[in-house]
Scaffold this motif. Structure first.
Motif, short mmCIF file in Angstrom:
data_model
loop_
_atom_site.label_atom_id
_atom_site.label_comp_id
_atom_site.label_asym_id
_atom_site.label_seq_id
_atom_site.Cartn_x
_atom_site.Cartn_y
_atom_site.Cartn_z
N SER A 45 18.22 -16.82 122.02
CA SER A 45 16.76 -17.06 122.00
C SER A 45 16.57 -15.86 121.60
O SER A 45 15.34 -15.50 120.78
CB SER A 45 16.54 -17.41 123.26
N GLY A 46 16.98 -14.34 122.11
CA GLY A 46 16.41 -13.09 121.38
C GLY A 46 16.56 -13.19 119.63
O GLY A 46 15.57 -12.68 119.47
N ILE A 47 17.97 -13.54 119.33
CA ILE A 47 17.96 -12.77 117.99
C ILE A 47 16.57 -14.18 117.07
O ILE A 47 16.57 -13.34 116.60
CB ILE A 47 19.21 -13.19 117.60
N ALA A 48 16.61 -15.08 117.66
CA ALA A 48 15.90 -16.19 117.16
C ALA A 48 13.81 -15.14 117.79
O ALA A 48 13.20 -15.32 115.70
CB ALA A 48 15.50 -16.86 117.60
N ALA A 49 13.92 -14.76 118.05
CA ALA A 49 12.26 -13.90 118.89
C ALA A 49 12.40 -13.01 117.46
O ALA A 49 11.54 -12.46 116.97
CB ALA A 49 12.10 -13.48 119.63
N ARG A 50 13.33 -11.66 117.42
CA ARG A 50 14.20 -11.16 117.08
C ARG A 50 13.46 -11.30 114.75
O ARG A 50 12.57 -10.65 114.55
CB ARG A 50 14.98 -10.21 117.40
N ALA A 51 14.26 -12.20 114.96
CA ALA A 51 14.38 -12.56 113.85
C ALA A 51 12.42 -13.33 113.13
O ALA A 51 12.18 -12.62 111.51
CB ALA A 51 15.20 -13.74 112.96
N LEU A 52 11.79 -13.74 113.78
CA LEU A 52 10.60 -13.76 112.89
C LEU A 52 9.75 -12.69 112.95
O LEU A 52 8.75 -12.77 111.95
CB LEU A 52 9.76 -14.60 115.15
N ARG A 53 10.11 -11.34 113.61
CA ARG A 53 9.74 -10.39 113.14
C ARG A 53 10.36 -9.16 112.19
O ARG A 53 9.56 -8.38 111.40
CB ARG A 53 8.83 -9.47 113.96
N PHE A 90 9.11 -21.36 125.56
CA PHE A 90 8.36 -20.30 126.22
C PHE A 90 9.72 -20.11 127.99
O PHE A 90 8.79 -18.68 128.33
CB PHE A 90 7.25 -21.14 126.95
N GLY A 91 10.44 -20.97 128.44
CA GLY A 91 11.24 -20.54 129.03
C GLY A 91 11.90 -19.69 128.96
O GLY A 91 12.48 -18.57 129.48
N THR A 92 12.42 -19.78 127.67
CA THR A 92 13.96 -18.73 126.96
C THR A 92 13.21 -17.09 127.23
O THR A 92 14.14 -16.32 127.10
CB THR A 92 14.68 -18.82 126.24
N ARG A 93 12.10 -17.23 126.68
CA ARG A 93 11.24 -15.42 126.24
C ARG A 93 11.31 -14.90 127.67
O ARG A 93 11.63 -13.94 128.20
CB ARG A 93 10.36 -15.47 125.31
N SER A 143 14.17 -14.04 129.59
CA SER A 143 14.69 -13.23 128.42
C SER A 143 16.17 -13.84 128.44
O SER A 143 16.82 -13.45 128.29
CB SER A 143 15.00 -11.64 129.00
N GLY A 144 16.45 -14.93 128.06
CA GLY A 144 17.89 -15.02 127.53
C GLY A 144 18.10 -17.04 127.98
O GLY A 144 17.30 -17.76 128.28
N CYS A 145 19.61 -17.76 126.52
CA CYS A 145 19.25 -19.05 126.57
C CYS A 145 20.56 -19.71 127.21
O CYS A 145 21.12 -18.82 127.99
CB CYS A 145 19.00 -19.90 125.58
N THR A 146 21.14 -20.32 126.50
CA THR A 146 22.68 -20.60 127.08
C THR A 146 24.15 -19.78 126.17
O THR A 146 24.61 -19.72 127.61
CB THR A 146 22.79 -22.24 126.74
N GLY A 164 20.32 -22.75 119.94
CA GLY A 164 21.09 -22.85 118.63
C GLY A 164 21.70 -23.89 118.25
O GLY A 164 21.17 -23.98 117.26
N PRO A 165 21.71 -24.75 119.33
CA PRO A 165 22.80 -26.21 117.98
C PRO A 165 20.45 -26.82 117.62
O PRO A 165 20.72 -27.47 116.62
CB PRO A 165 22.63 -27.20 119.93
N ALA A 166 19.55 -26.40 117.85
CA ALA A 166 18.98 -27.07 117.68
C ALA A 166 18.60 -26.20 116.17
O ALA A 166 18.34 -26.69 115.08
CB ALA A 166 17.02 -26.48 118.34
N ILE A 167 19.11 -24.92 115.71
CA ILE A 167 18.71 -24.58 114.39
C ILE A 167 19.75 -24.61 113.51
O ILE A 167 19.77 -24.73 113.02
CB ILE A 167 19.14 -22.47 114.73
#
Lengths: 177, 146
Positions: free
Chosen positions: A43-51, A116-119, A122-125, B103-106
């Motif tokens: 989730s952190g990497i995805a948010a960073r990849a957006l910008r 919303f929740g992972t931001r 500040s993290g996911c699984t 992750g799995p969604a991506i």
């Protein structure tokens, strides 16, 4: 009754692929940290990849390539061939499109809450559950306990009330590949 | 070099998610649903990933710097605060409703799984809503643990 419950849980599990896949995830997290010093929290990497279209975007692209390769190779190993793997993925789109509208509502609501929740948390699984606990971070240990708890409570309540089961075909045990 | 290293990490991670079955939302929901169809695979996925990563981080931390970068970027925040608890609680609810985490969604979106694509669109909306809300409150960007 408790032993039945656990026996079922073990019988339903796919332990060999779970451990192989889990080790690969651990290996990937290790490599990202050892090579460029980064935590493999998606989730952190995805948010960073957006910008920042640098290494985060490359990691995301890698996820897609690795997942696709594993699905194709897995399909060819399990007696199917590449062609049927391709048709399987295209028919699955059609069948999911004709799925009940109820399922779509769960997917959209779930997506909004996970985004919303992972931001906010500040993290996911991956970031908390795997990398954070492996780093012995107290924040990640607490976060993981919280999302496992709320996830289990909500899924179990919805399933026992028949809401989740009817829409997602939860009772059909499918083994992934 | 950083980009290539990240690409390789992503490939291994994505393959691990597919092989472990975690890209299948039904299997994830079968883990979260405590009934007679409980599937404990996810515990073994997380456990073995944790085992390998724990050893990997310990070995890596013996080094002064990573192989291809100047510094390790591990989060230093150790305070258990309200956003951590509330955010994680909301994430768990969404995870249960959809059977997907990021992750799995991506991975699923790359294989054109319609469920994953729909989830991911809503997920991006959720990310943007949070960022708009926290920008409006004037609070600093949330800390990133991972």
């Amino acid at each position: 009754m408790t032993t039945d419950f656990l026996q079922n849980a073990l019988a339903n599990a796919t332990l060999d692929t779970a451990v192989i896949g889990g080790c690969l995830i651990g290996l990937a997290a290790t490599w990202l940290y050892l090579s460029i010093g980064r935590i493999a929290g998606i989730s952190g990497i995805a948010a960073r990849a957006l910008r920042d279209p640098g290494w985060p975007l490359m990691f995301i692209v890698g996820l897609g390539i690795g997942g696709w390769l594993a699905a194709v190779i897995g399909a060819s190993l399990s007696a199917d061939n590449l062609a049927s793997a391709a048709t399987a993925s295209s028919t699955s789109i059609v069948s999911h499109l004709t799925d009940t509208t109820q399922r779509w509502i769960w997917l959209v609501a779930g997506g909004l809450l996970v985004g919303f929740g992972t931001r906010m948390g500040s993290g996911c699984t991956s970031g908390h559950g795997v990398c954070g606990i492996a780093r012995l971070s107290p924040r990640s240990l607490v976060a993981t306990c919280v999302f496992l708890a709320t996830g289990m409570v909500v899924a179990t309540l919805l399933s026992s009330s028949g809401l989740l089961t009817s829409s997602s075909g939860l009772l059909t045990t499918s083994s992934g590949l | 070099m950083t980009k290539l290293a990240a690409l390789v990490a992503g490939i291994i991670f994505g393959a691990g998610l597919v092989i472990s079955g975690m890209t299948n939302p039904d299997k994830v929901q079968a883990f979260l649903t405590l009934n007679n169809n409980w599937d404990i695979s996810l515990i073994f996925v997380m456990g073995s990933a944790l085992f390998v990563a724990s050893i990997g981080y310990a070995i890596s931390n013996r080094r002064v710097a990573p192989l291809f970068a100047d510094d390790f970027h591990a989060p230093v925040n150790r305070v258990i605060d309200q956003p951590l608890l509330a955010g994680s609680a909301l994430f768990g609810v969404g995870w249960a409703l959809s059977g997907f985490c990021p992750g799995p969604a991506i991975v699923g979106a790359f294989t054109l799984d319609a469920r994953a694509l729909l989830f991911l669109l809503a997920y991006l909306m959720g990310v943007l809503i949070f960022e708009q809300a926290s920008a409006r409150k004037g609070s600093a960007q949330a800390a990133v643990d991972g």
